[in-house]
Design a protein around this motif. Structure first.
Motif, PDB file in Angstrom:
ATOM      1  N   ASP A 158       0.723  -1.225  -0.040  1.00  0.00           N
ATOM      2  CA  ASP A 158       0.064  -0.076  -0.053  1.00  0.00           C
ATOM      3  C   ASP A 158       0.877   1.286   0.050  1.00  0.00           C
ATOM      4  O   ASP A 158       1.800   1.326   0.838  1.00  0.00           O
ATOM      5  N   VAL A 159       0.529   2.031  -0.859  1.00  0.00           N
ATOM      6  CA  VAL A 159       1.097   3.476  -0.929  1.00  0.00           C
ATOM      7  C   VAL A 159       0.308   4.780  -0.870  1.00  0.00           C
ATOM      8  O   VAL A 159      -0.693   4.514  -1.563  1.00  0.00           O
ATOM      9  N   ARG A 160       0.694   5.800  -0.086  1.00  0.00           N
ATOM     10  CA  ARG A 160      -0.186   6.867   0.136  1.00  0.00           C
ATOM     11  C   ARG A 160       0.562   7.753   0.122  1.00  0.00           C
ATOM     12  O   ARG A 160       1.773   8.106   0.357  1.00  0.00           O
ATOM     13  N   VAL A 161      -0.198   9.171  -0.324  1.00  0.00           N
ATOM     14  CA  VAL A 161       0.919  10.439  -0.150  1.00  0.00           C
ATOM     15  C   VAL A 161      -0.230  11.296   1.043  1.00  0.00           C
ATOM     16  O   VAL A 161      -1.345  11.384   0.874  1.00  0.00           O
ATOM     17  N   LEU A 162       0.787  11.704   2.050  1.00  0.00           N
ATOM     18  CA  LEU A 162      -0.049  12.558   2.890  1.00  0.00           C
ATOM     19  C   LEU A 162       0.753  13.953   2.795  1.00  0.00           C
ATOM     20  O   LEU A 162       1.946  14.201   2.438  1.00  0.00           O
ATOM     21  N   SER A 163      -0.174  14.925   3.429  1.00  0.00           N
ATOM     22  CA  SER A 163       0.526  16.246   3.371  1.00  0.00           C
ATOM     23  C   SER A 163       1.184  16.217   5.028  1.00  0.00           C
ATOM     24  O   SER A 163       1.429  15.415   5.741  1.00  0.00           O
ATOM     25  N   ALA A 164       1.962  17.585   5.218  1.00  0.00           N
ATOM     26  CA  ALA A 164       2.702  17.739   6.342  1.00  0.00           C
ATOM     27  C   ALA A 164       1.859  17.687   7.509  1.00  0.00           C
ATOM     28  O   ALA A 164       2.377  17.458   8.660  1.00  0.00           O
ATOM     29  N   THR A 165       0.690  17.702   7.353  1.00  0.00           N
ATOM     30  CA  THR A 165      -0.345  17.776   8.304  1.00  0.00           C
ATOM     31  C   THR A 165      -0.916  16.322   8.651  1.00  0.00           C
ATOM     32  O   THR A 165      -1.873  16.237   9.817  1.00  0.00           O
ATOM     33  N   GLY A 166      -0.374  15.528   8.038  1.00  0.00           N
ATOM     34  CA  GLY A 166      -1.175  14.149   8.083  1.00  0.00           C
ATOM     35  C   GLY A 166      -2.513  13.675   7.151  1.00  0.00           C
ATOM     36  O   GLY A 166      -2.968  12.746   7.135  1.00  0.00           O
ATOM     37  N   ARG A 167      -2.911  14.831   6.267  1.00  0.00           N
ATOM     38  CA  ARG A 167      -4.138  14.613   5.440  1.00  0.00           C
ATOM     39  C   ARG A 167      -3.815  14.011   4.398  1.00  0.00           C
ATOM     40  O   ARG A 167      -2.602  13.870   3.785  1.00  0.00           O
ATOM     41  N   GLN A 168      -4.329  12.622   4.180  1.00  0.00           N
ATOM     42  CA  GLN A 168      -4.471  11.903   2.830  1.00  0.00           C
ATOM     43  C   GLN A 168      -4.715  12.531   1.555  1.00  0.00           C
ATOM     44  O   GLN A 168      -5.741  13.094   1.474  1.00  0.00           O
ATOM     45  N   VAL A 169      -3.638  12.887   0.753  1.00  0.00           N
ATOM     46  CA  VAL A 169      -3.902  13.561  -0.534  1.00  0.00           C
ATOM     47  C   VAL A 169      -4.331  12.573  -1.629  1.00  0.00           C
ATOM     48  O   VAL A 169      -5.000  12.712  -2.321  1.00  0.00           O
ATOM     49  N   ARG A 229      -5.141  19.959  14.817  1.00  0.00           N
ATOM     50  CA  ARG A 229      -4.264  19.382  13.852  1.00  0.00           C
ATOM     51  C   ARG A 229      -2.749  19.710  13.530  1.00  0.00           C
ATOM     52  O   ARG A 229      -1.875  18.919  13.552  1.00  0.00           O
ATOM     53  N   LEU A 230      -2.764  21.093  13.735  1.00  0.00           N
ATOM     54  CA  LEU A 230      -1.380  21.657  13.687  1.00  0.00           C
ATOM     55  C   LEU A 230      -0.536  21.117  14.804  1.00  0.00           C
ATOM     56  O   LEU A 230       0.660  20.683  14.552  1.00  0.00           O
ATOM     57  N   SER A 231      -0.933  21.120  15.954  1.00  0.00           N
ATOM     58  CA  SER A 231      -0.486  20.578  17.107  1.00  0.00           C
ATOM     59  C   SER A 231       0.472  19.262  17.122  1.00  0.00           C
ATOM     60  O   SER A 231       1.518  18.908  17.361  1.00  0.00           O
ATOM     61  N   ALA A 232      -0.657  18.464  16.499  1.00  0.00           N
ATOM     62  CA  ALA A 232      -0.295  17.019  16.340  1.00  0.00           C
ATOM     63  C   ALA A 232       1.060  16.875  15.077  1.00  0.00           C
ATOM     64  O   ALA A 232       1.750  16.130  15.207  1.00  0.00           O
ATOM     65  N   ALA A 233       0.730  17.705  14.222  1.00  0.00           N
ATOM     66  CA  ALA A 233       1.594  17.642  12.867  1.00  0.00           C
ATOM     67  C   ALA A 233       2.963  18.048  13.436  1.00  0.00           C
ATOM     68  O   ALA A 233       4.071  17.709  13.042  1.00  0.00           O
ATOM     69  N   LEU A 234       2.775  19.303  14.570  1.00  0.00           N
ATOM     70  CA  LEU A 234       4.297  20.011  14.528  1.00  0.00           C
ATOM     71  C   LEU A 234       4.925  19.707  15.694  1.00  0.00           C
ATOM     72  O   LEU A 234       5.885  20.127  16.253  1.00  0.00           O
ATOM     73  N   ALA A 235       4.359  18.843  16.437  1.00  0.00           N
ATOM     74  CA  ALA A 235       4.716  18.211  18.038  1.00  0.00           C
ATOM     75  C   ALA A 235       6.338  18.035  17.926  1.00  0.00           C
ATOM     76  O   ALA A 235       7.040  18.523  18.894  1.00  0.00           O
ATOM     77  N   ARG A 236       6.754  17.234  17.000  1.00  0.00           N
ATOM     78  CA  ARG A 236       8.029  16.849  16.883  1.00  0.00           C
ATOM     79  C   ARG A 236       9.072  17.710  16.124  1.00  0.00           C
ATOM     80  O   ARG A 236      10.198  17.761  16.314  1.00  0.00           O
TER      81      ARG A 236
END
Length: 577
Positions: free
Chosen positions: A177-188, A422-429
């Motif tokens: 399985d192959v997917r493309v995600l954005s930097a926020t985790g949204r599946q493109v 959403r932003l907090s989860a994506a930018l946490a690290r």
């Protein structure tokens, strides 16, 4: 690899239903000659499409979960396509229907296509990995057919097709399985169903952390006990701007600039470091194709972003206030096709600090916010067509169309708390201890005459967000009010009453002498966030009548209600008097 070698793998527990040497065949045309078990497997393809022909080149072991099979008669056309494509064998899972339908057995026997039953305990991934381990020793020259397929899919992108077709090619070729995600985790794009929201957010956060640490791609991580490989699909060139200012970056993991905020990431549910070189090269080619698709998509956004540029320039200009509505309305109509009125929108303004108070490039924040604001479902859905974005110095400015009021949702607006999550989860690290991203959101703008006020409101909300604790903060108009009101108890009661008398006294005197309702009008106007149409509707007035009342209030108090500071002063006076 020969078919009999696969069946000899006892750990897989595969059962051959059709393909024994004694099986009769009604139609041998196109069937590879020789004993069925001696046929060779050159690739693995997982397919549940009713017509998988365009993804097959011959020699594949096709894995199917039988989602396409609904009843007797469905198998004939599916098997005929596999037969004509020269497929080596078909492996059917028993999970969907409890067993392999006899309809499929009959069709495979008619066309002489070997059929294998895959028990529920055996995953397709286990079969794929077993075959790939053997195929890694294949002749590199056999990749020519795969390269031709990739080139064929490159041509698909000339019509700006979505990257799903390219990812489907990789999945059917390698079986992962192959997917493309954005930097926020949204599946493109990519395999369905999408990853769980927590898994996608964790992968995006791991990716940003690896990019900030300067690690080389692909990044190999484990989430939920599963291995994943993350490969960057960089943002188009306009987003990749350097951070201004000379000197080295004071960070333990120096990185030239945070352009990764605008990246997409290709997610493969496998550890690609174990792949053979030809397979990794195929993955690299696929990333190039996805990048091509992304560039085409960004080009399609140009008109909307031009709208944001022109609107912002107009709001910053010296154009008289009375001309703003007409000019903004015509600007919006020039781009938003089919809209004969000013679309209801909200302003979103973002700024960030990183590496000892250096600003996060506004262009990177713009792309990050474009992704984070997308919300396909919910009471206020937002699609990519609803967002126009630009930059203003070190700030990103976005215009987001929101739906009008309805009976179910009388005042629909962006969900500040969800955006912050959403932003907090994506930018946490990605964010360091001293780094921050702050966002200010305006009230919905129902008409262009309120646009300047709303933009000012978003900038003031941004200032409140920046002063708040936390690495990612989102604030809106209600936060401005609560911020001011929270300070009132710190002021002595006598001083508050004197302030209210001085500011509101002229209005109370006028109402008493002339039996008018200027004070009530002012309260309602502020309660409606200075919206002319909402206030007029609540007071049952024509907008022109409301404008006359507001003009009288401004004349009596010598205050300009178009300024946010004035409205906050009046609000504090009303709460104190």
């Amino acid at each position: 690899m020969r078919l009999r070698e696969l069946l000899d793998a006892t750990e897989l527990g595969l059962l051959l239903l059709v393909g024994h040497d004694t099986d009769d065949t009604d139609d041998n045309d196109g069937i590879p000659p020789g004993t069925p078990l001696d046929r060779t497997i050159s690739a693995v393809a997982t397919n549940d499409l009713s017509d998988p022909g365009r993804f097959l080149t011959g020699g594949e072991l096709v894995l199917t979960g039988l989602a396409w099979w609904q009843g007797d008669g469905d198998a004939e056309s599916f098997v005929r396509v596999l037969h004509r494509a020269g497929v080596t064998a078909l492996a059917a899972g028993e999970v969907e229907h409890g067993l392999v339908p006899h309809d499929l057995v009959r069709a495979c026997r008619r066309h002489g296509l070997p059929l294998i039953a895959v028990r529920p305990e055996t995953s397709f991934a286990a079969i794929t990995e077993h075959v790939l381990r053997r195929l890694h020793r294949r002749d590199p020259g056999s990749l020519a057919g795969l390269a031709a397929l990739v080139e064929r899919h490159r041509r698909l992108l000339t019509d700006r097709a979505a990257p799903d077709s390219v990812l489907e090619l990789l999945r059917h070729t390698l079986g992962f399985d192959v997917r493309v995600l954005s930097a926020t985790g949204r599946q493109v794009a990519g395999a369905r169903p999408p990853l769980r929201a927590k898994t996608a957010a964790a992968l995006a956060a791991r990716y940003l952390a690896a990019r900030r640490a300067g690690e080389s791609a692909p990044h190999h991580v484990t989430v939920g006990g599963r291995p994943y490989s993350l490969v960057p699909v960089p943002a188009p060139a306009p987003v990749r701007v350097p951070v201004p200012g000379p000197g080295p970056l004071p960070h333990p993991h120096p990185h030239p600039h945070p352009a990764e905020l605008g990246d997409w990431l290709l997610v493969v549910e496998a550890d690609t470091s174990l792949w053979a070189t030809p397979d990794r090269e195929l993955l690299d080619r696929t990333v190039e194709l996805v990048a091509d698709a992304r560039a085409a998509r960004e080009q399609a956004n140009t008109a909307r972003n031009d709208l944001a540029d022109r609107s912002l320039a107009l709001l910053h200009s010296d154009v008289p206030a009375e001309e703003i509505p007409l000019r903004l309305r015509s600007t919006a109509q020039a781009v938003v096709s089919g809209v004969g009125y000013w679309p209801r929108l909200q302003f979103v303004v973002a700024a960030g600090e990183w590496h000892a108070a250096r600003p996060v490039p506004a262009a990177a924040l713009r792309v990050l916010l474009e992704e984070a604001l997308l919300q396909e479902d919910g009471p206020v859905p937002v699609s990519s067509e609803d967002i126009a974005a630009t930059v203003d110095g070190d700030r990103a400015v976005l215009l987001v169309l929101v739906p009008g009021p309805s009976e179910a949702h009388p005042d629909p607006a962006l969900d500040h708390a969800a955006l912050e999550r959403r932003l907090s989860a994506a930018l946490a690290r990605w964010l360091g201890p001293a780094d921050s991203v702050s966002i200010g959101v305006s009230s919905p703008v129902p008409e262009p005459g309120n646009a300047r006020r709303a933009l000012e409101q978003a900038h003031n909300a941004l200032r409140i967000a920046h002063a708040a604790p936390g690495q990612v903060t989102v604030r809106g108009p209600e936060d401005l009010t609560s911020h001011i009101l929270s300070l009132l108890p710190l002021i002595p009661a006598e001083a508050r009453r004197a302030f209210a008398t001085r500011l509101l006294g002229p209005l109370r005197d006028h109402d008493a002498r002339h039996r008018t309702d200027l004070l009530t009008t002012l309260e309602t106007f502020l309660d409606c966030d200075a919206s002319w149409t909402a206030c007029a509707a609540r007071l049952h007035l024509h907008v022109n009548s409301l404008r006359q009342r507001i003009a009288r209030i401004e004349h009596l108090t010598q205050r300009d209600l178009s300024r946010l500071e004035t409205r906050l002063d009046f609000l504090a006076a009303l709460k104190s008097g």
